[in-house]
Design a protein around this motif. Structure first.
Motif, PDB file in Angstrom:
ATOM      1  N   ASP A 164       0.845  -1.183   0.000  1.00 25.24           N
ATOM      2  CA  ASP A 164       0.000   0.000   0.000  1.00 25.24           C
ATOM      3  C   ASP A 164       0.890   1.247   0.000  1.00 25.24           C
ATOM      4  N   GLU A 165       0.630   2.152  -0.941  1.00 19.00           N
ATOM      5  CA  GLU A 165       1.462   3.349  -1.053  1.00 19.00           C
ATOM      6  C   GLU A 165       1.512   4.084   0.286  1.00 19.00           C
ATOM      7  N   ARG A 166       2.739   4.439   0.703  1.00 19.52           N
ATOM      8  CA  ARG A 166       2.934   5.039   2.021  1.00 19.52           C
ATOM      9  C   ARG A 166       3.076   6.554   1.974  1.00 19.52           C
ATOM     10  N   LEU A 167       3.841   7.063   1.018  1.00 20.56           N
ATOM     11  CA  LEU A 167       4.089   8.498   0.925  1.00 20.56           C
ATOM     12  C   LEU A 167       3.261   9.060  -0.233  1.00 20.56           C
ATOM     13  N   LEU A 168       2.067   9.490   0.103  1.00 18.48           N
ATOM     14  CA  LEU A 168       1.074   9.920  -0.882  1.00 18.48           C
ATOM     15  C   LEU A 168       1.213  11.408  -1.205  1.00 18.48           C
ATOM     16  N   SER A 169       0.667  11.802  -2.337  1.00 19.02           N
ATOM     17  CA  SER A 169       0.589  13.221  -2.664  1.00 19.02           C
ATOM     18  C   SER A 169      -0.408  13.904  -1.727  1.00 19.02           C
ATOM     19  N   ASN A 170      -0.391  15.225  -1.725  1.00 21.78           N
ATOM     20  CA  ASN A 170      -1.301  15.986  -0.869  1.00 21.78           C
ATOM     21  C   ASN A 170      -2.763  15.659  -1.167  1.00 21.78           C
ATOM     22  N   THR A 171      -3.109  15.590  -2.462  1.00 21.08           N
ATOM     23  CA  THR A 171      -4.496  15.289  -2.834  1.00 21.08           C
ATOM     24  C   THR A 171      -4.880  13.873  -2.420  1.00 21.08           C
ATOM     25  N   LYS A 172      -3.979  12.929  -2.647  1.00 22.54           N
ATOM     26  CA  LYS A 172      -4.292  11.539  -2.308  1.00 22.54           C
ATOM     27  C   LYS A 172      -4.552  11.368  -0.814  1.00 22.54           C
ATOM     28  N   VAL A 173      -3.667  11.931   0.023  1.00 21.09           N
ATOM     29  CA  VAL A 173      -3.821  11.710   1.461  1.00 21.09           C
ATOM     30  C   VAL A 173      -4.925  12.581   2.056  1.00 21.09           C
ATOM     31  N   SER A 174      -5.203  13.738   1.444  1.00 19.78           N
ATOM     32  CA  SER A 174      -6.227  14.638   1.969  1.00 19.78           C
ATOM     33  C   SER A 174      -7.632  14.206   1.587  1.00 19.78           C
ATOM     34  N   HIS A 175      -7.792  13.626   0.399  1.00 20.35           N
ATOM     35  CA  HIS A 175      -9.135  13.398  -0.116  1.00 20.35           C
ATOM     36  C   HIS A 175      -9.446  11.977  -0.584  1.00 20.35           C
ATOM     37  N   MET A 176      -8.425  11.134  -0.782  1.00 18.05           N
ATOM     38  CA  MET A 176      -8.719   9.895  -1.503  1.00 18.05           C
ATOM     39  C   MET A 176      -8.367   8.604  -0.776  1.00 18.05           C
ATOM     40  N   ARG A 192      15.064 -11.410  -4.643  1.00 23.20           N
ATOM     41  CA  ARG A 192      14.235 -10.742  -3.640  1.00 23.20           C
ATOM     42  C   ARG A 192      13.770  -9.395  -4.196  1.00 23.20           C
ATOM     43  N   PHE A 193      12.455  -9.160  -4.130  1.00 23.29           N
ATOM     44  CA  PHE A 193      11.849  -7.959  -4.702  1.00 23.29           C
ATOM     45  C   PHE A 193      11.232  -7.089  -3.606  1.00 23.29           C
ATOM     46  N   GLY A 194      11.276  -5.767  -3.831  1.00 23.83           N
ATOM     47  CA  GLY A 194      10.552  -4.810  -3.014  1.00 23.83           C
ATOM     48  C   GLY A 194       9.579  -4.046  -3.894  1.00 23.83           C
ATOM     49  N   CYS A 195       8.611  -3.361  -3.287  1.00 22.14           N
ATOM     50  CA  CYS A 195       7.577  -2.655  -4.037  1.00 22.14           C
ATOM     51  C   CYS A 195       7.537  -1.175  -3.657  1.00 22.14           C
ATOM     52  N   ALA A 196       7.359  -0.314  -4.663  1.00 18.87           N
ATOM     53  CA  ALA A 196       7.156   1.113  -4.449  1.00 18.87           C
ATOM     54  C   ALA A 196       6.089   1.581  -5.435  1.00 18.87           C
ATOM     55  N   LEU A 197       5.464   2.713  -5.132  1.00 18.98           N
ATOM     56  CA  LEU A 197       4.240   3.058  -5.857  1.00 18.98           C
ATOM     57  C   LEU A 197       4.062   4.568  -5.941  1.00 18.98           C
ATOM     58  N   GLY A 198       3.379   4.999  -6.987  1.00 21.76           N
ATOM     59  CA  GLY A 198       2.955   6.388  -7.112  1.00 21.76           C
ATOM     60  C   GLY A 198       4.109   7.344  -7.319  1.00 21.76           C
ATOM     61  N   MET A 199       4.290   8.262  -6.382  1.00 21.22           N
ATOM     62  CA  MET A 199       5.364   9.260  -6.476  1.00 21.22           C
ATOM     63  C   MET A 199       6.511   8.932  -5.531  1.00 21.22           C
ATOM     64  N   GLU A 200       6.623   7.673  -5.087  1.00 20.81           N
ATOM     65  CA  GLU A 200       7.619   7.337  -4.069  1.00 20.81           C
ATOM     66  C   GLU A 200       9.056   7.370  -4.575  1.00 20.81           C
ATOM     67  N   ALA A 201       9.250   7.493  -5.887  1.00 24.27           N
ATOM     68  CA  ALA A 201      10.614   7.702  -6.392  1.00 24.27           C
ATOM     69  C   ALA A 201      11.164   9.045  -5.930  1.00 24.27           C
TER      70      ALA A 201
END
Length: 327
Positions: A164-176, A192-201
Motif C-alpha cells: 500500500d502506497e505510504r508516501l502519498l501526494s497531498n491530494t491523495k492523502v487529503s481526499h482519496m 528478492r523484490f521490493g515494491c514502491a508506488l505512485g510518487m515514491e521515487a
C-alpha cells in the motif's frame, strides 16, 4: 565480516517471513547460486480513471490478461504492471463535489466487478505459473478510505502479499486514500523484490530501506501527472536510485505517459537495460535479471554509514584561517 552479518540478516528475515527454522532458511541461501537469473516482463498500458465504469473495469481486466499471456509466451516468471492497472481513479471524477477537488465519493466504485476481475487475473496467474504485480485500489471498512495498492499474485494463483502506497501526494492523502505503513518484500526464484508506488521515487528513504532489506530489485509502479515537466523526473529519479543502491529497478508506467517516460528496467549501475516504445500504446518488454554478486560499492556504503568515520574526525574551528601547514 560485513558479508556474514548481511547473510545472517537475510536468513532471519526469510525465517520470519516463511516460518522456516533458521537452518532451513540458511540452506535456501547456501543452495541458491549467485548469478542465477529470472526473466521479468514490465509493461505500460492504458489505465481507466472511473471505478464506477463497469465496462472500463472489464476492459482493464482483459488488457491485463492479454499482457499476461504475452509475458508467458516470452518466458517471463514475473509480470510487473503500473499503478492503477486495474483502476486508476481520477481525483476530479471521484470528488463528491463536481468540478472541485475534494473528498472522494467511494460509493460510486463498482467493488464487486473489481473483485471479479482481480480473481480472474489471479486464476490466470496460476494457470500460467506467472507471478503478477498490478496496481489497483483496495477497500477498507467504511468510513476509512481505501488503500492505493500493488497486489502481488503468486504463480499458484493466490494473493501472496499487497503493498500500500505510504508516501502519498497531498491530494491523495487529503481526499482519496489511507496511506500504507510498511515495506513489502517477496522472493521469486531466489531473487528478492521490493515494491514502491505512485510518487515514491521522490523519496530516497523508501529505496534505501529496501537496500537495507537486501532486495535485488524494486518494482516501482507509477501513473505520473502526464506532463514532461512533472512525469519525466520519476524515471530519472528511478535511475539515480538504482545506481545509488546498486539494485535493479523495474519502472512500470501508463501508456498515456509513455511518450515522455516509457516503461523499462534499470540496471544496478543506473542504465536502462530495456524499454518499451515511447508511444501511447500498450507494450511489454522482457529481460533476464541476474542476481547480483556481492557488490563492493553496496558493501562500502553500509560500512561508511556504520560510524566508520568518527575515528578519523578531528575537531576544528570552521572560522579559523587557512594555514600554510603544521606549525
Amino acid at each position: 565480516m560485513t558479508a556474514n552479518k548481511n547473510l545472517k540478516r537475510r536468513v532471519r528475515a526469510r525465517a520470519a517471513k516463511t516460518g522456516e527454522s533458521y537452518t532451513a532458511a540458511l540452506r535456501h541461501f547456501r543452495t541458491a547460486p549467485r548469478g542465477e537469473t529470472m526473466r521479468l516482463s514490465v509493461t505500460q498500458l492504458t489505465v481507466h480513471p472511473d471505478p464506477g465504469d463497469t465496462a472500463a473495469l472489464r476492459e482493464s481486466g482483459r488488457q491485463i490478461r492479454a499482457l499476461m499471456r504475452e509475458a508467458h509466451a516470452a518466458g517471463a516468471r514475473l509480470l510487473h504492471l503500473p499503478e492503477g492497472a486495474l483502476c486508476c481513479p481520477g481525483k476530479r471524477i471521484m470528488s463528491a463535489t463536481p468540478d472541485v477537488v475534494g473528498p472522494a465519493d467511494w460509493d460510486r466504485a463498482d467493488w464487486p466487478t473489481l473483485a471479479d476481475e482481480l480473481r480472474a487475473i489471479a486464476t490466470l496467474a496460476g494457470e500460467l505459473r506467472l507471478w503478477t504485480v498490478l496496481g489497483s485500489i483496495h477497500p477498507l471498512t467504511p468510513p476509512r478510505r481505501p488503500h492505493l495498492s500493488l497486489y502481488v499474485l503468486s504463480d499458484q494463483g493466490t494473493i501472496a502479499t499487497r503493498y500500500d502506497e505510504r508516501l502519498l501526494s497531498n491530494t491523495k492523502v487529503s481526499h482519496m486514500y489511507t496511506p500504507g505503513a510498511a515495506p513489502v518484500t517477496f522472493t521469486v526464484d531466489g531473487l528478492r523484490f521490493g515494491c514502491a508506488l505512485g510518487m515514491e521515487a521522490a523519496y530516497p528513504e523508501i529505496f534505501s530501506e529496501y537496500e537495507r532489506l537486501d532486495v535485488d530489485c524494486v518494482l516501482f509502479s507509477t501513473h505520473g501527472p502526464g506532463t514532461p515537466v512533472n512525469n519525466g523526473p520519476f524515471a530519472l529519479q528511478a535511475q539515480a536510485l538504482a545506481a545509488a543502491n546498486s539494485f535493479w529497478v523495474s519502472y512500470a508506467g501508463t501508456a498515456q505517459d509513455a511518450p515522455n517516460a516509457p516503461a523499462g528496467v534499470i540496471t544496478p549501475a543506473g542504465d536502462w537495460a530495456a524499454r518499451c516504445p515511447a508511444a501511447p500504446s500498450d507494450a511489454l518488454t522482457t529481460i533476464d535479471l541476474t542476481r547480483p554478486t556481492e557488490n563492493p560499492a553496496r558493501q562500502w556504503r553500509r560500512t561508511a554509514r556504520s560510524g566508520l568515520y568518527k575515528q578519523f574526525q578531528a575537531p576544528d574551528d570552521p572560522r579559523s584561517l587557512h594555514r600554510a601547514g603544521p606549525q
